[in-house]
Enzyme design. Structure first.
Site, PDB file in Angstrom:
ATOM      1  N   GLY A   3      -8.663  -4.940   3.452  1.00 15.71           N
ATOM      2  CA  GLY A   3      -7.571  -4.914   4.420  1.00 15.71           C
ATOM      3  C   GLY A   3      -7.756  -3.733   5.354  1.00 15.71           C
ATOM      4  O   GLY A   3      -8.854  -3.197   5.521  1.00 15.71           O
ATOM      5  N   ASP A   4      -6.655  -3.309   5.937  1.00 19.81           N
ATOM      6  CA  ASP A   4      -6.709  -2.209   6.894  1.00 19.81           C
ATOM      7  C   ASP A   4      -6.837  -0.848   6.226  1.00 19.81           C
ATOM      8  O   ASP A   4      -7.363   0.096   6.819  1.00 19.81           O
ATOM      9  CB  ASP A   4      -5.450  -2.215   7.768  1.00 19.81           C
ATOM     10  CG  ASP A   4      -4.169  -2.141   6.941  1.00 19.81           C
ATOM     11  OD1 ASP A   4      -4.153  -2.625   5.787  1.00 19.81           O
ATOM     12  OD2 ASP A   4      -3.165  -1.600   7.442  1.00 19.81           O
ATOM     13  N   THR A  15       1.269  -0.432   6.614  1.00 15.21           N
ATOM     14  CA  THR A  15       1.317  -1.192   5.365  1.00 15.21           C
ATOM     15  C   THR A  15       1.651  -2.636   5.733  1.00 15.21           C
ATOM     16  O   THR A  15       2.131  -2.902   6.824  1.00 15.21           O
ATOM     17  CB  THR A  15       2.392  -0.652   4.406  1.00 15.21           C
ATOM     18  OG1 THR A  15       3.668  -0.813   5.021  1.00 15.21           O
ATOM     19  CG2 THR A  15       2.166   0.815   4.076  1.00 15.21           C
ATOM     20  N   ARG A  55     -12.516  -9.055   0.027  1.00 11.70           N
ATOM     21  CA  ARG A  55     -11.704  -8.853   1.239  1.00 11.70           C
ATOM     22  C   ARG A  55     -11.237  -7.395   1.324  1.00 11.70           C
ATOM     23  O   ARG A  55     -10.726  -6.822   0.375  1.00 11.70           O
ATOM     24  CB  ARG A  55     -10.482  -9.778   1.183  1.00 11.70           C
ATOM     25  CG  ARG A  55      -9.468  -9.579   2.323  1.00 11.70           C
ATOM     26  CD  ARG A  55      -8.343  -8.668   1.917  1.00 11.70           C
ATOM     27  NE  ARG A  55      -7.256  -8.608   2.904  1.00 11.70           N
ATOM     28  CZ  ARG A  55      -6.301  -7.687   2.882  1.00 11.70           C
ATOM     29  NH1 ARG A  55      -6.290  -6.765   1.947  1.00 11.70           N
ATOM     30  NH2 ARG A  55      -5.360  -7.691   3.790  1.00 11.70           N
ATOM     31  N   THR A  58       0.848  -1.198   0.000  1.00 10.79           N
ATOM     32  CA  THR A  58       0.000   0.000   0.000  1.00 10.79           C
ATOM     33  C   THR A  58       0.879   1.241   0.000  1.00 10.79           C
ATOM     34  O   THR A  58       1.954   1.224   0.601  1.00 10.79           O
ATOM     35  CB  THR A  58      -0.758   0.000   1.356  1.00 10.79           C
ATOM     36  OG1 THR A  58      -1.486  -1.199   1.437  1.00 10.79           O
ATOM     37  CG2 THR A  58      -1.623   1.201   1.570  1.00 10.79           C
TER      38      THR A  58
HETATM   39  N1  ASP Z   1      -2.100  -3.348   4.072  1.00 10.77           N
HETATM   40  C1  ASP Z   1      -2.578  -3.780   2.785  1.00 10.77           C
HETATM   41  C2  ASP Z   1      -3.752  -4.675   2.976  1.00 10.77           C
HETATM   42  O1  ASP Z   1      -3.757  -5.463   3.916  1.00 10.77           O
HETATM   43  C3  ASP Z   1      -1.598  -4.505   1.939  1.00 10.77           C
HETATM   44  C4  ASP Z   1      -0.184  -4.035   1.920  1.00 10.77           C
HETATM   45  O2  ASP Z   1       0.131  -2.939   2.378  1.00 10.77           O
HETATM   46  O3  ASP Z   1       0.665  -4.797   1.445  1.00 10.77           O
HETATM   47  O4  ASP Z   1      -4.626  -4.632   2.151  1.00 10.77           O
END
Ligand code: ASP
Length: 307
Positions: free
Chosen positions: A195-196, A216, A193, A165
């Site tokens: 994510g955060d 991230t 899905r 991210t």
């Molecule tokens: N944090 C992001 C997510 O879980 C993915 C990432 O930063 O790699 O969607």
């Protein structure tokens, strides 16, 4: 003034720094910088060029947080648009809501005339198809995509280990603190899905009175621990930025089961201090830093902490 972005911010960090240096507010500067990251297909974890989900569809997530008003705007599992960060900002500015997902987010994006894009670039499609064909065979391949996906999802390995991210945190010329994030999420994720990143308080948070934080990596961990929110909350209780992050890392240490892997924490405080910690990182990672007086952003090594 200060700007912290992670290494994926490369295409946009200079633009954001220049806008901040020219006196623009954090939200404008962040949006302009993240748009460049989203449009750059060499960044395979954000925007166009991002890795798809299990079904080969690119689903994008983004959020913006105004640390003055605590207005937020977020979109999740959005398909077919080039700049989720701008759509997230428009959620904040045009709606009484804070978060839109899926078809509703796409409908809103069309309504405001957001730019559409085919975000699955040929190379991502090739890599995804090779992965699918290695993992799905026989009757399942014939029935594709109407097969159970849960087992596939459990064995999916992100092809972009160590890449993330993009997160932008700013303290601007008015000493206001803002945050923005954009992502294609975990590669080969289960459709739908989140994510955060679009979950305000998990992947990002900002409070002009105290500071901002963004994560991230393994979003599942940040959702479970409310990581970005607690870093800022721990600062509000009087902890230093450093101690607040240590405390949030302790919270992550208490997670049991589920997906536990790398997560990188970025934070700034109202006095312009910052810290970036790559938790469980197996390789050295870097981030971008710009402070007023700097000619240009420069790359710095992240601290590493193993849980
Ligand atoms: N944090 C992001 C997510 O879980 C993915 C990432 O930063 O790699 O969607």
């Amino acid at each position: 003034m200060i700007l912290v972005t992670n290494s994926e911010g490369t295409p946009g960090v200079g633009r954001t720094a220049a806008l901040l240096a020219g006196g623009r507010g954090g939200l404008d500067a962040i949006e302009a910088g993240i748009r460049l990251v989203e449009a750059d297909t060499s960044i395979r974890t954000v925007g166009r060029g991002g890795w798809p989900n299990l079904l080969g569809e690119v689903e994008l997530d983004a959020a913006m947080i105004d640390g003055n008003s605590f207005r937020t705007g977020a979109v999740g599992a959005l398909k077919g648009f080039l700049h989720p960060i701008s759509i997230a900002r428009q959620v904040m500015e045009r709606l009484p809501h804070e978060f839109l997902v899926g078809d509703g987010a796409a409908r809103f994006a069309r309504e405001i005339g957001a730019e559409t894009a085919d975000n699955l670039i040929p190379d991502s499609e090739r890599v995804w198809r090779e992965w699918r064909d290695r993992n799905v065979a026989g009757a399942d391949l014939e029935a594709w995509p109407d097969i159970p996906l849960a087992a596939l999802c459990r064995q999916a390995i992100d092809p972009e280990k160590g890449k993330d991210t993009t997160v932008f945190l700013t303290l601007d010329s008015k000493s206001e603190i803002m945050a923005g994030v954009s992502t294609s999420g975990w590669a080969w994720k289960y459709p739908g899905r989140l994510g955060d990143s679009p979950v305000v308080g998990a992947g990002a948070y900002a409070d002009t009175a105290h500071g901002a934080a963004a994560c991230t990596g393994t979003g599942e961990m940040a959702i479970r621990a409310g990581t970005a929110r607690v870093i800022v909350l721990y600062m509000k209780t009087g902890m230093s930025l450093h101690a607040a992050m240590d405390e949030a890392i302790d919270d992550l240490r208490r997670l049991k089961g589920g997906l536990i892997s790398r997560i990188t924490l970025h934070a700034i405080d109202r006095d312009g201090r910052h810290r970036v910690v790559a938790v469980n990182a197996e390789e050295p990672l870097t981030y971008w830093l710009w402070q007023d007086g700097d000619d240009a952003p420069h790359s710095e090594p992240c601290e590493t902490v193993m849980l």
